[in-house]
Design a protein around this motif. Structure first.
Motif, PDB file in Angstrom:
ATOM      1  N   MET A 137      19.213   5.193  29.105  1.00 24.38           N
ATOM      2  CA  MET A 137      18.052   4.873  28.556  1.00 24.38           C
ATOM      3  C   MET A 137      17.699   4.059  27.340  1.00 24.38           C
ATOM      4  SD  MET A 137      14.879   7.338  27.311  1.00 24.38           S
ATOM      5  CE  MET A 137      14.523   8.178  28.860  1.00 24.38           C
ATOM      6  N   PHE A 138      17.251   2.636  27.851  1.00 21.41           N
ATOM      7  CA  PHE A 138      16.906   1.891  26.524  1.00 21.41           C
ATOM      8  C   PHE A 138      15.867   2.421  25.774  1.00 21.41           C
ATOM      9  CE2 PHE A 138      18.904  -0.967  29.714  1.00 21.41           C
ATOM     10  CZ  PHE A 138      19.717  -1.726  28.983  1.00 21.41           C
ATOM     11  N   ILE A 139      16.048   2.694  24.547  1.00 21.03           N
ATOM     12  CA  ILE A 139      15.356   2.933  23.392  1.00 21.03           C
ATOM     13  C   ILE A 139      15.250   2.163  22.128  1.00 21.03           C
ATOM     14  CG2 ILE A 139      15.787   5.334  24.062  1.00 21.03           C
ATOM     15  CD1 ILE A 139      17.262   5.555  21.392  1.00 21.03           C
ATOM     16  N   GLY A 140      13.871   2.442  21.528  1.00 23.60           N
ATOM     17  CA  GLY A 140      13.789   1.876  19.984  1.00 23.60           C
ATOM     18  C   GLY A 140      14.432   2.965  19.316  1.00 23.60           C
ATOM     19  N   MET A 141      15.246   2.745  18.322  1.00 24.19           N
ATOM     20  CA  MET A 141      15.997   3.398  17.312  1.00 24.19           C
ATOM     21  C   MET A 141      14.904   4.630  16.595  1.00 24.19           C
ATOM     22  SD  MET A 141      19.278   3.281  17.573  1.00 24.19           S
ATOM     23  CE  MET A 141      19.453   4.165  16.376  1.00 24.19           C
ATOM     24  N   GLY A 142      13.743   4.305  16.399  1.00 25.48           N
ATOM     25  CA  GLY A 142      12.731   5.292  16.090  1.00 25.48           C
ATOM     26  C   GLY A 142      12.547   6.644  16.739  1.00 25.48           C
ATOM     27  N   TRP A 143      12.831   6.221  18.100  1.00 27.58           N
ATOM     28  CA  TRP A 143      12.875   7.459  19.122  1.00 27.58           C
ATOM     29  C   TRP A 143      14.316   8.317  19.174  1.00 27.58           C
ATOM     30  CZ3 TRP A 143       8.922   9.584  21.481  1.00 27.58           C
ATOM     31  CH2 TRP A 143       7.721   8.841  21.439  1.00 27.58           C
ATOM     32  N   TYR A 144      15.311   7.746  18.720  1.00 29.77           N
ATOM     33  CA  TYR A 144      16.455   8.548  18.906  1.00 29.77           C
ATOM     34  C   TYR A 144      16.476   9.738  18.774  1.00 29.77           C
ATOM     35  CZ  TYR A 144      21.582   9.137  19.263  1.00 29.77           C
ATOM     36  OH  TYR A 144      22.870   9.340  19.423  1.00 29.77           O
ATOM     37  N   THR A 145      16.118  10.355  17.513  1.00 28.79           N
ATOM     38  CA  THR A 145      16.331  11.646  17.211  1.00 28.79           C
ATOM     39  C   THR A 145      15.434  12.374  18.220  1.00 28.79           C
ATOM     40  OG1 THR A 145      16.637  11.114  14.870  1.00 28.79           O
ATOM     41  CG2 THR A 145      15.923  13.319  15.462  1.00 28.79           C
ATOM     42  N   ASN A 146      14.478  12.201  18.376  1.00 26.18           N
ATOM     43  CA  ASN A 146      13.385  12.999  19.366  1.00 26.18           C
ATOM     44  C   ASN A 146      13.682  13.025  20.661  1.00 26.18           C
ATOM     45  OD1 ASN A 146      11.494  13.785  17.340  1.00 26.18           O
ATOM     46  ND2 ASN A 146      10.074  11.994  17.650  1.00 26.18           N
TER      47      ASN A 146
ATOM     48  N   PHE B 142       6.175  -8.443   7.749  1.00 24.71           N
ATOM     49  CA  PHE B 142       7.047  -7.833   6.717  1.00 24.71           C
ATOM     50  C   PHE B 142       8.163  -7.191   7.510  1.00 24.71           C
ATOM     51  CE2 PHE B 142       2.667  -7.811   5.509  1.00 24.71           C
ATOM     52  CZ  PHE B 142       2.612  -8.641   4.373  1.00 24.71           C
ATOM     53  N   HIS B 143       8.780  -7.099   8.548  1.00 24.35           N
ATOM     54  CA  HIS B 143       9.600  -6.469   9.309  1.00 24.35           C
ATOM     55  C   HIS B 143      10.841  -7.368   9.474  1.00 24.35           C
ATOM     56  CE1 HIS B 143       6.933  -3.200  10.285  1.00 24.35           C
ATOM     57  NE2 HIS B 143       6.210  -4.318  10.814  1.00 24.35           N
ATOM     58  N   TYR B 144      11.978  -6.758   9.132  1.00 24.44           N
ATOM     59  CA  TYR B 144      13.310  -7.656   9.900  1.00 24.44           C
ATOM     60  C   TYR B 144      13.111  -7.259  11.447  1.00 24.44           C
ATOM     61  CZ  TYR B 144      14.833  -7.714   5.284  1.00 24.44           C
ATOM     62  OH  TYR B 144      15.263  -7.922   3.891  1.00 24.44           O
ATOM     63  N   MET B 145      13.655  -8.364  12.183  1.00 27.40           N
ATOM     64  CA  MET B 145      13.844  -8.213  13.660  1.00 27.40           C
ATOM     65  C   MET B 145      15.167  -8.038  13.846  1.00 27.40           C
ATOM     66  SD  MET B 145      10.831  -8.432  14.213  1.00 27.40           S
ATOM     67  CE  MET B 145      10.813  -8.450  15.991  1.00 27.40           C
ATOM     68  N   SER B 146      15.347  -7.143  14.897  1.00 26.11           N
ATOM     69  CA  SER B 146      16.605  -6.481  15.387  1.00 26.11           C
ATOM     70  C   SER B 146      17.117  -7.451  16.619  1.00 26.11           C
ATOM     71  CB  SER B 146      16.621  -5.303  15.956  1.00 26.11           C
ATOM     72  OG  SER B 146      17.704  -4.871  16.680  1.00 26.11           O
ATOM     73  N   ALA B 147      18.302  -7.669  16.516  1.00 23.73           N
ATOM     74  CA  ALA B 147      18.900  -8.582  17.527  1.00 23.73           C
ATOM     75  C   ALA B 147      19.847  -7.831  18.644  1.00 23.73           C
ATOM     76  CB  ALA B 147      20.071  -9.713  17.228  1.00 23.73           C
ATOM     77  N   TYR B 148      19.392  -6.292  18.314  1.00 19.63           N
ATOM     78  CA  TYR B 148      20.261  -5.337  19.300  1.00 19.63           C
ATOM     79  C   TYR B 148      19.456  -4.325  19.832  1.00 19.63           C
ATOM     80  CZ  TYR B 148      19.720  -1.551  15.607  1.00 19.63           C
ATOM     81  OH  TYR B 148      19.313  -0.880  14.849  1.00 19.63           O
ATOM     82  N   GLU B 149      19.898  -3.657  20.867  1.00 20.81           N
ATOM     83  CA  GLU B 149      18.920  -2.591  21.313  1.00 20.81           C
ATOM     84  C   GLU B 149      19.991  -1.360  21.634  1.00 20.81           C
ATOM     85  OE1 GLU B 149      16.115  -2.877  24.713  1.00 20.81           O
ATOM     86  OE2 GLU B 149      15.919  -4.986  24.058  1.00 20.81           O
ATOM     87  N   ALA B 150      19.453  -0.089  21.552  1.00 21.28           N
ATOM     88  CA  ALA B 150      20.069   0.881  21.544  1.00 21.28           C
ATOM     89  C   ALA B 150      19.997   1.535  22.953  1.00 21.28           C
ATOM     90  CB  ALA B 150      19.934   2.241  20.506  1.00 21.28           C
ATOM     91  N   ILE B 151      20.913   2.253  23.549  1.00 18.27           N
ATOM     92  CA  ILE B 151      20.856   2.583  24.964  1.00 18.27           C
ATOM     93  C   ILE B 151      21.393   4.139  24.994  1.00 18.27           C
ATOM     94  CG2 ILE B 151      21.530   2.652  27.218  1.00 18.27           C
ATOM     95  CD1 ILE B 151      22.288  -0.549  26.604  1.00 18.27           C
ATOM     96  N   ILE B 152      20.674   5.037  25.124  1.00 12.22           N
ATOM     97  CA  ILE B 152      21.433   6.631  25.110  1.00 12.22           C
ATOM     98  C   ILE B 152      22.055   6.713  26.380  1.00 12.22           C
ATOM     99  CG2 ILE B 152      20.506   8.846  25.755  1.00 12.22           C
ATOM    100  CD1 ILE B 152      18.166   8.497  23.906  1.00 12.22           C
ATOM    101  N   PHE B 153      23.168   7.374  26.392  1.00  8.92           N
ATOM    102  CA  PHE B 153      24.053   7.658  27.521  1.00  8.92           C
ATOM    103  C   PHE B 153      24.279   9.004  27.751  1.00  8.92           C
ATOM    104  CE2 PHE B 153      28.204   8.563  29.383  1.00  8.92           C
ATOM    105  CZ  PHE B 153      28.025   8.075  30.584  1.00  8.92           C
ATOM    106  N   ALA B 154      23.889   9.637  28.710  1.00  8.14           N
ATOM    107  CA  ALA B 154      24.106  11.026  28.769  1.00  8.14           C
ATOM    108  C   ALA B 154      24.492  11.296  30.578  1.00  8.14           C
ATOM    109  CB  ALA B 154      22.588  11.889  28.729  1.00  8.14           C
ATOM    110  N   GLN B 155      24.892  12.599  30.726  1.00  9.57           N
ATOM    111  CA  GLN B 155      25.544  12.940  31.777  1.00  9.57           C
ATOM    112  C   GLN B 155      24.717  14.371  32.169  1.00  9.57           C
ATOM    113  OE1 GLN B 155      29.750  12.897  32.369  1.00  9.57           O
ATOM    114  NE2 GLN B 155      29.777  12.684  34.449  1.00  9.57           N
TER     115      GLN B 155
END
Length: 193
Positions: free
Chosen positions: A65-74, A105-118
């Motif tokens: 699942m591609f995610i925004g890092m703000g959602w990672y914990t939840n 006022f934001h820094y822009m990201s050049a990466y995306e996080a991908i959750i990996f689960a099984q």
């Protein structure tokens, strides 16, 4: 238990994205209309969706699942609570450039996080070796994307090849531009979007 692999990129649900870019910009308007909601609305979708994804995935099947890092914990909590075995660190897709141009006022990201689960048990190994949790594949040029946040076929094929075999079924429940469907078909998987 009919899906061999899940690969999806859900809507952001982050109101902060509304403040990025120019309100007269076509890219901004496309992103706003397709990827912004309230966090509460998207959280309700995840609460219903994640247990269903667990239900339809075969034992040992992989989930990306591609995610925004703000959602990672939840999302980590929700995915684990549903029964998935999840890696402690996300895969990082280094896309070499931002998807949008920041004008505030934001820094822009050049990466995306991908959750990996099984889905347990851990019986399906990754089929191709990836030497690092950082995957370096350039994002698509804006001129050739059907959607501002469309993922490159090379990245999608890498994940699909790692976690499924020819003839197996891949599900993308937020199909967007359909890139996952195209990638899966090109490498001879059945696909549902």
């Amino acid at each position: 238990s009919s899906i061999h692999m899940l690969l999806t990129d859900p809507p952001f649900g982050l109101p902060e994205i509304v403040d990025v870019g120019s309100h007269g910009d076509a890219t901004y308007n496309a992103i706003s209309s397709t990827n912004v909601s309230t966090e509460d609305t998207v959280m309700k979708v995840y609460e219903m969706l994640i247990p269903e994804l667990y239900r339809v995935l075969v034992d040992g099947g992989h989930f990306y699942m591609f995610i925004g890092m703000g959602w990672y914990t939840n999302l980590s909590i929700m995915i684990r609570d549903a029964g998935f075995l999840m890696d402690d660190l996300p895969i990082i897709w280094w896309k070499r450039r931002t998807s949008m141009i920041g004008k505030d006022f934001h820094y822009m990201s050049a990466y995306e996080a991908i959750i990996f689960a099984q889905k347990p048990p851990r019986v399906r190994r990754l089929l191709k070796s990836i030497p690092n949790v950082i995957v370096d594949i350039p994002s698509m040029a804006p001129q050739i994307r059907a959607h501002p946040l469309q993922k490159p076929l090379e990245l999608l094929k890498l994940l699909i090849n790692n976690s499924s075999c020819v003839g197996e079924t891949v599900l993308d429940c937020f199909a967007g531009s359909g890139a996952t469907l195209v990638a899966a078909r090109q490498i001879h998987r059945n696909v549902i979007g």
